[in-house]
Design a protein around this motif. Structure first.
Motif, PDB file in Angstrom:
ATOM      1  N   LEU A 139       0.537  -0.761  -0.182  1.00  0.00           N
ATOM      2  CA  LEU A 139      -0.116   0.123  -0.030  1.00  0.00           C
ATOM      3  C   LEU A 139       0.897   1.561   0.088  1.00  0.00           C
ATOM      4  O   LEU A 139       0.701   2.183   0.323  1.00  0.00           O
ATOM      5  N   ASN A 140       2.032   1.400  -0.150  1.00  0.00           N
ATOM      6  CA  ASN A 140       3.053   2.438  -0.348  1.00  0.00           C
ATOM      7  C   ASN A 140       2.499   3.686   0.363  1.00  0.00           C
ATOM      8  O   ASN A 140       2.478   4.821  -0.357  1.00  0.00           O
ATOM      9  N   SER A 141       2.655   3.415   1.939  1.00  0.00           N
ATOM     10  CA  SER A 141       2.408   4.745   2.289  1.00  0.00           C
ATOM     11  C   SER A 141       3.547   5.005   3.581  1.00  0.00           C
ATOM     12  O   SER A 141       2.822   6.093   4.346  1.00  0.00           O
ATOM     13  N   GLY A 142       4.274   4.425   3.473  1.00  0.00           N
ATOM     14  CA  GLY A 142       6.321   4.531   3.771  1.00  0.00           C
ATOM     15  C   GLY A 142       6.220   4.127   5.873  1.00  0.00           C
ATOM     16  O   GLY A 142       4.896   2.970   5.348  1.00  0.00           O
ATOM     17  N   PRO A 143       6.862   3.949   6.104  1.00  0.00           N
ATOM     18  CA  PRO A 143       7.947   2.866   6.832  1.00  0.00           C
ATOM     19  C   PRO A 143       7.268   2.871   8.091  1.00  0.00           C
ATOM     20  O   PRO A 143       6.752   4.005   8.592  1.00  0.00           O
TER      21      PRO A 143
END
Ligand SMILES: Cc1ncc(COP(=O)(O)O)c(C=O)c1O
Length: 436
Positions: free
Chosen positions: A255-259
């Motif tokens: 979902l590529n929403s950050g660490p």
């Protein structure tokens, strides 16, 4: 004079073919930051580690800056007056997250992180009683899940070694068969309080038959929950129709929403508003309309929002909103179709590379039994060392899981056929053939 070392055998699959496939089926790489390569002859990394941390969408930076600006301009008034007011901000995530996992909005909330959500859901859904105390997980469950269920057993005064059942594949097999799980449930179901499995296994990339296992668990009176860290955004899900009791997933992988991004939680409609369920509460568990009445007793809504506790971190929500918008635009069906093409192509290339080398693909060959990830077991040397060489000598970013697995995930949003070709070429150049 020593004989010169023979040149490492090259991949015979042509690079041109990968380029042609990319031209016909380009995906959405242009919407992402792709890290530069750390080695090799291409400027960009071949990024195959989106199963660990997804890439940054270009849109995320502006979204974060807009939220920072709102705070700077409005201070506390941003709760009501920000472009996207902070008080109800989490509601913006509910519908797109529900669409992604096949749930009703009332069943879906974005909050906390994954293991925290699993614990909060187990507070409600792991209620050992009498003979029914066991928790069934996979032997290859992600360690956090393993620690979580063991600590839940201890919390209830139970011995985790006796309470937690770890299902193993059959001798000589690398992945669980559906019958291995349903067979255990048919035999021992009256002892099982909770089944908690990974929808897609983090190590092998195996996609379990979520509806069949859920049905088998529920049929014997157990609660069935799913850790969808590796499934959400990777494979289509229909949690509501599949009658799943509860589920949780993170947003930093597919979902590529950050660490460390916020996680999702699902509770099936049939449990919503049930006053007999235990929950841990805070001011975000009570109905939004009465939240500021400052009463001493909460009035939880008949939605999964009753499982919320604290006011959410707004700066962490913008990236999830941006990402979910992208999933809505592209659609899981189209993504899954592209994923099948990409992973099928990588598998074909790995077939060539693994033949004659001490490498074995662990992931099921049946595309219906996997997401995008292919996991390779290495028969000699260290997985971490191999991953390091792939990165520094070839610009291929994959990740190692000790002691002997390297995972490659062609992510349908941004990975390319050429990335897959680079993986195979790099493995062919890095791993020596064994004498036959
Ligand atoms: C399958 C699985 N479960 C749980 C976790 C832990 O997630 P968190 O740190 O968000 O609790 C991870 C992290 O990668 C994971 O892959």
């Amino acid at each position: 004079m020593n004989a010169p070392h023979p040149a490492p055998p090259r991949l015979t699959a042509p690079e041109d073919e990968a380029r042609r496939l990319d031209a016909a089926d380009p995906g959405h790489r242009h919407l992402f930051h792709v890290p530069p390569a750390d080695g090799g002859r291409y400027p960009e990394a071949a990024y195959l580690a989106g199963n660990s941390l997804g890439l940054q969408p270009l849109a995320t930076r502006d979204e974060l800056l807009a939220d920072l600006d709102a705070w700077g301009r409005l201070g506390v008034e941003g709760h009501l007056e920000a472009r996207r007011p902070w008080l109800p901000y989490h509601e913006l995530l509910t519908e797109p997250a529900a669409r992604l996992v096949g749930a009703l909005p009332a069943e879906t909330v974005v909050m906390n992180s994954l293991t925290v959500n699993l614990h909060l859901l187990m507070v409600s859904f792991y209620r050992p009683a009498g003979r029914r105390t066991r928790i069934v997980i996979e032997d290859s469950a992600f360690p956090s899940d393993s620690y979580a269920v063991r600590s839940q057993a201890r919390f209830h005064g139970l011995d985790p070694d006796e309470t937690v059942v770890r299902l193993r594949p059959r001798p000589g097999e690398d992945t669980l068969r559906t019958e291995d799980v349903t067979g255990y449930l048919a035999a021992e179901g009256d002892r099982v309080a909770l089944v908690l499995l990974g929808g897609v296994n983090y190590l092998t990339g195996e996609l379990l038959d979520v509806p069949a296992i859920t049905a088998a668990g529920r049929a014997v009176g157990a609660i069935v929950g799913w850790d969808l860290a590796h499934a959400a955004g990777n494979v289509p899900l229909r949690l509501h129709d599949w009658d799943v009791d509860f589920a949780a997933w993170c947003s930093y992988k597919y979902l590529n929403s950050g660490p460390g991004a916020l996680a999702g939680a699902f509770v099936h409609e049939r449990h919503l508003g049930d006053p007999t369920l235990q929950r841990f509460e805070g001011w975000w568990s009570t109905e939004a309309a009465t939240r500021f009445e400052m009463t001493p007793v909460s009035r939880p809504p008949a939605t999964v929002e009753a499982w919320q506790i604290s006011n959410p971190p707004i700066f962490s929500m913008g990236p999830v909103r941006t990402s979910l918008e992208l999933f809505d635009t592209v659609g899981m069906t189209a993504l899954r179709e592209r994923s099948l093409r990409l992973t099928g192509y990588l598998e074909r290339l790995l077939d060539e590379v693994t033949a004659g080398r001490p490498l074995t693909v662990l992931t099921p060959r049946d595309p219906a039994r996997r997401g995008c990830q292919l996991s390779v077991r290495i028969g000699a040397g260290s997985a971490a060392e191999l991953a390091k060489r792939l990165r520094h000598e070839h610009g291929v970013i994959a990740d190692a899981r000790e002691p002997d697995v390297v995972r490659f995930a062609p992510v349908p949003l941004y990975s390319t056929f050429h990335d897959c070709w680079r993986v195979a070429e790099a493995l062919a150049a890095t791993v020596a053939e064994v004498a036959r």
